[in-house]
Design a protein around this motif. Structure first.
Motif, PDB file in Angstrom:
ATOM      1  N   SER A  49       0.954  -1.246  -0.089  1.00  0.00           N
ATOM      2  CA  SER A  49       0.007   0.050   0.097  1.00  0.00           C
ATOM      3  C   SER A  49       0.941   1.235   0.047  1.00  0.00           C
ATOM      4  O   SER A  49       2.014   1.204   0.337  1.00  0.00           O
ATOM      5  N   VAL A  50       0.583   2.367  -0.543  1.00  0.00           N
ATOM      6  CA  VAL A  50       1.012   3.615  -0.350  1.00  0.00           C
ATOM      7  C   VAL A  50       0.019   4.607   0.300  1.00  0.00           C
ATOM      8  O   VAL A  50      -1.081   4.765  -0.082  1.00  0.00           O
ATOM      9  N   PRO A  51       0.700   5.324   1.371  1.00  0.00           N
ATOM     10  CA  PRO A  51      -0.248   6.058   2.043  1.00  0.00           C
ATOM     11  C   PRO A  51      -0.773   7.230   1.257  1.00  0.00           C
ATOM     12  O   PRO A  51       0.007   7.668   0.488  1.00  0.00           O
ATOM     13  N   GLY A  52      -2.174   7.445   1.277  1.00  0.00           N
ATOM     14  CA  GLY A  52      -2.824   8.384   0.921  1.00  0.00           C
ATOM     15  C   GLY A  52      -3.370   8.253  -0.489  1.00  0.00           C
ATOM     16  O   GLY A  52      -4.091   8.899  -1.152  1.00  0.00           O
ATOM     17  N   CYS A  53      -3.040   6.778  -1.213  1.00  0.00           N
ATOM     18  CA  CYS A  53      -3.443   6.496  -2.523  1.00  0.00           C
ATOM     19  C   CYS A  53      -4.450   5.439  -2.325  1.00  0.00           C
ATOM     20  O   CYS A  53      -4.248   4.584  -1.500  1.00  0.00           O
ATOM     21  N   ARG A  54      -5.613   5.359  -3.077  1.00  0.00           N
ATOM     22  CA  ARG A  54      -6.493   4.511  -3.414  1.00  0.00           C
ATOM     23  C   ARG A  54      -5.809   3.328  -4.306  1.00  0.00           C
ATOM     24  O   ARG A  54      -4.958   3.748  -5.212  1.00  0.00           O
ATOM     25  N   GLN A  55      -5.892   1.964  -4.033  1.00  0.00           N
ATOM     26  CA  GLN A  55      -5.219   0.960  -4.828  1.00  0.00           C
ATOM     27  C   GLN A  55      -6.375   0.059  -5.436  1.00  0.00           C
ATOM     28  O   GLN A  55      -7.558  -0.027  -4.836  1.00  0.00           O
TER      29      GLN A  55
END
Length: 411
Positions: A49-55
């Motif tokens: 996951s990447v903080p602040g991004c929707r995946q």
């Protein structure tokens, strides 16, 4: 801005290009942009996951099984009839092979195109950036009905790639480029867009974006005076592109009792079983070959290293992205170059703690003396990350973000 980044880790879950793109995505979020990630993955190793991004993950277990059954189409290995028999025992993998090899319509491209269109209908993006290689995401974006700007971020070349024969070659890359509003490419590929070069017609769309690999290291060990000097290579090896032979020969000839050499990463199956035993006979437990390891173990080994070993590529239009992790660490780098035109040299010649040896120099007394002096005099030195950022500002994620902002803001 509202952006969609399309990442592909189906063939190689730990591939560097998606890692670099996620760093840029995190930086974009910090600058106030909204970023969604369309993750094409192998159905086995979930992308981080990447903080602040929707995946939005899109799994391709069928293509993963196809690639394994066919051994990625590599020469050598299992005879082709046995590979095909293995493939036929996996119906979903066999269907994936028919789609890709016979129909020339790989499911990864068609499914990704539909998902790009679905997400754009929901989110109305300002732009989408497909990160390559692999190029499935770029071809999916090229054929998608999309309301914003389209960009292909080509960290690795397509037609100019010398590791494999790209389907359609320059003609297909030209078609891809014509469907894009922007093409972001590595410095080593910029010449392909020069007057008279194969992609000259796309020059107005091209923007050089160097590898955004320079980020502060998460952890570093301090040098231990009197302890063995730890020299570490972490990365993949290949039959011709990147090989360990000269490094093994060099360290065996040095035969320094207080220097250890460690290799972490896959690719040893490309070489005969007789390669390593003579070097173990000389170096003993000072030589370690770990093979593929989890990213956390590789990171720990790099953090604990004193000197980082860099192996140059056998082509001059690709730079190993690992180089920028090495530079960010602030540690000494021993680089063994295969080519006089090695593109790594442009970076390493600026690095105060670098020792560069050309394979063509051989293992001569002069080379051994130079490397020995480097290990003795600089092997335990460190430079702060701020110095790396000063020397290589174009390799920070922040620089890539600034280039994207200017490109997508332009009329």
């Amino acid at each position: 801005m509202k952006l969609l980044l399309i990442l592909d880790s189906v063939e190689y879950p730990l591939a560097p290009n998606p890692v670099l793109a996620r760093r840029v995505a995190a930086c974009l979020v910090q600058r106030g942009h909204a970023v969604d990630l369309l993750e094409l993955w192998d159905g086995e190793t979930p992308p981080p996951s990447v903080p602040g991004c929707r995946q939005f993950p899109l799994a391709f277990a069928d293509e993963r099984e196809m690639n394994r059954a066919l051994e990625f189409g590599q020469s050598g290995g299992t005879p082709v009839p046995l590979r095909l028999a293995r493939l036929c025992r996996r119906p979903s993998a066999a269907l994936a092979a028919v789609r890709q090899l016979a129909l020339k319509r790989p499911r990864r491209v068609t499914a990704a195109r539909r998902e790009i269109e679905r997400l754009d209908r929901l989110c109305h993006y300002d732009a989408a950036v497909a990160v390559a290689a692999p190029y499935a995401g770029s071809f999916a974006l090229a054929g998608a009905a999309f309301g914003g700007r389209k960009a292909s971020w080509q960290m690795d070349p397509y037609a100019a790639n010398r590791s494999y024969a790209a389907p359609g070659a320059w003609k297909k890359e030209l078609e891809l480029g014509r469907s894009m509003d922007h093409i972001f490419t590595a410095p080593t590929a910029a010449g392909d867009f020069a007057p008279g070069a194969p992609l000259a017609a796309l020059a107005a769309k091209m923007q050089v974006v160097d590898f955004p690999g320079l980020v502060p290291p998460t952890a570093q060990s301090k040098p231990v005076p009197g302890a063995p000097l730890r020299c570490v290579f972490a990365g993949s090896l290949y039959p011709q592109l990147r090989t360990p032979h000269f490094a093994l020969e060099l360290f065996a000839a040095l035969d320094l009792t207080d220097v250890q050499l460690s290799f972490l990463g896959g690719g040893w199956q490309n070489y005969p079983a007789c390669l390593l035993p003579p070097y173990y006979d000389i170096l003993g437990d000072r030589l370690t070959v770990a093979g593929p390891v989890p990213p956390s173990q590789a990171a720990a080994a790099l953090a604990g290293a004193d000197v980082l070993l860099s192996l140059g590529n056998g082509v001059d239009n690709q730079v190993p992205s690992k180089l920028f992790d090495y530079l960010a660490s602030g540690k000494p780098i021993l680089h063994l170059a295969k080519l006089q035109s090695d593109p790594c040299l442009a970076y390493l010649e600026k690095w105060p703690l670098a020792c560069i040896v050309q394979e063509s120099e051989g293992v001569t007394p002069q080379v051994l003396a130079r490397v020995c002096a480097f290990l003795r005099e600089k092997g335990r030195l460190r430079l702060p990350f701020a110095e790396a950022a000063r020397l290589y500002p174009e390799n920070t994620p922040e620089h890539a973000v600034s280039l994207f902002e200017r490109a997508f803001a332009a009329p």
